[in-house]
Design a protein around this motif. Structure first.
Motif, PDB file in Angstrom:
ATOM      1  N   ARG A  42       0.822  -1.214   0.000  1.00  0.00           N
ATOM      2  CA  ARG A  42       0.000   0.000   0.000  1.00  0.00           C
ATOM      3  C   ARG A  42       0.855   1.263   0.000  1.00  0.00           C
ATOM      4  N   ILE A  43       1.889   1.259  -0.822  1.00  0.00           N
ATOM      5  CA  ILE A  43       2.762   2.421  -0.936  1.00  0.00           C
ATOM      6  C   ILE A  43       2.299   3.218  -2.144  1.00  0.00           C
ATOM      7  N   GLY A  44       1.704   4.382  -1.888  1.00  0.00           N
ATOM      8  CA  GLY A  44       1.280   5.257  -2.970  1.00  0.00           C
ATOM      9  C   GLY A  44       2.476   5.996  -3.560  1.00  0.00           C
ATOM     10  N   PHE A  45       2.225   6.709  -4.654  1.00  0.00           N
ATOM     11  CA  PHE A  45       3.317   7.376  -5.350  1.00  0.00           C
ATOM     12  C   PHE A  45       3.975   8.444  -4.477  1.00  0.00           C
ATOM     13  N   ALA A  46       3.179   9.223  -3.735  1.00  0.00           N
ATOM     14  CA  ALA A  46       3.746  10.274  -2.884  1.00  0.00           C
ATOM     15  C   ALA A  46       4.623   9.670  -1.793  1.00  0.00           C
ATOM     16  N   VAL A  47       4.152   8.611  -1.160  1.00  0.00           N
ATOM     17  CA  VAL A  47       4.933   7.954  -0.112  1.00  0.00           C
ATOM     18  C   VAL A  47       6.186   7.316  -0.711  1.00  0.00           C
ATOM     19  N   LEU A  48       6.045   6.726  -1.903  1.00  0.00           N
ATOM     20  CA  LEU A  48       7.199   6.113  -2.569  1.00  0.00           C
ATOM     21  C   LEU A  48       8.271   7.159  -2.854  1.00  0.00           C
ATOM     22  N   LYS A  49       7.861   8.323  -3.364  1.00  0.00           N
ATOM     23  CA  LYS A  49       8.828   9.393  -3.632  1.00  0.00           C
ATOM     24  C   LYS A  49       9.571   9.772  -2.361  1.00  0.00           C
ATOM     25  N   GLN A  50       8.827   9.930  -1.271  1.00  0.00           N
ATOM     26  CA  GLN A  50       9.459  10.323  -0.015  1.00  0.00           C
ATOM     27  C   GLN A  50      10.384   9.234   0.510  1.00  0.00           C
ATOM     28  N   LYS A  51       9.964   7.985   0.419  1.00  0.00           N
ATOM     29  CA  LYS A  51      10.821   6.880   0.884  1.00  0.00           C
ATOM     30  C   LYS A  51      12.081   6.786   0.033  1.00  0.00           C
ATOM     31  N   LEU A  52      11.926   6.905  -1.279  1.00  0.00           N
ATOM     32  CA  LEU A  52      13.085   6.841  -2.167  1.00  0.00           C
ATOM     33  C   LEU A  52      14.053   7.985  -1.895  1.00  0.00           C
ATOM     34  N   LEU A  53      13.523   9.195  -1.835  1.00  0.00           N
ATOM     35  CA  LEU A  53      14.395  10.343  -1.579  1.00  0.00           C
ATOM     36  C   LEU A  53      15.019  10.262  -0.193  1.00  0.00           C
TER      37      LEU A  53
END
Length: 172
Positions: free
Chosen positions: A102-113
């Protein structure tokens, strides 16, 4: 909808499976990173007794760096699969950590960065701890600059996501 439209839609929808080989490639990359981690760990353990404290810290930071990179790859693998290939039903996988589904795009961006900033910070720290052996201040300055740039980008993306979320909430 006519048959041609349904056929086009089916081709477009099923094209998501073309991303599966990329995910398998990341899994192979993760296995390769595990191999590098095991080799680095063995080297670290074998040389730990005679190593000065600064070299021991650099060795540990190297292991941390590989671990953070592995976590980053795992996040990308799981979120890519779930977002683009097939949804993952948590009921079918009760032991799966919540951070991988359940990782949305916004959360994915933050986790990646966030992971990239952490990896960069570990590199800077590793470089700083080994500064006696490699006294190249220009390289250290570049490393710090890149880390700060990634941190600033992370803050901008997080702020943009927060602003867009609050704007979206006002519309509803």
């Amino acid at each position: 909808m006519n048959g041609i439209g349904r056929g086009i839609e089916a081709v477009i929808f099923n094209s998501r499976w073309l991303a599966a080989p990329f995910i398998f490639g990341l899994i192979v990359g993760l296995a390769g990173l595990l191999y590098k981690f095991i080799v680095k760990l063995a080297e670290f353990v074998l040389h730990l007794k005679d190593a000065p404290n600064s070299e021991a810290l650099v060795g540990i930071l190297s292991l941390v760096d590989l671990s953070l990179t592995a976590n980053l790859i795992l996040i990308v693998i799981c979120s890519s699969y779930e977002n683009f290939i097939r949804p993952i039903n948590p009921a079918d996988h009760p032991n799966m950590p919540n951070g991988l589904i359940r990782i949305g795009f916004a959360v994915l961006k933050q986790k990646l960065l966030g992971s990239i900033v952490a990896i960069t910070a570990v590199h800077v720290l590793e470089w700083f701890m080994d500064i006696d052996h490699t006294a190249n201040t220009a390289t250290l300055a570049w490393l710090v600059g890149v880390m700060i740039a990634f941190a600033v980008v992370m803050l901008i993306v997080a702020t943009a996501d927060r602003v867009s979320d609050s704007g979206a909430n006002k519309d509803h």
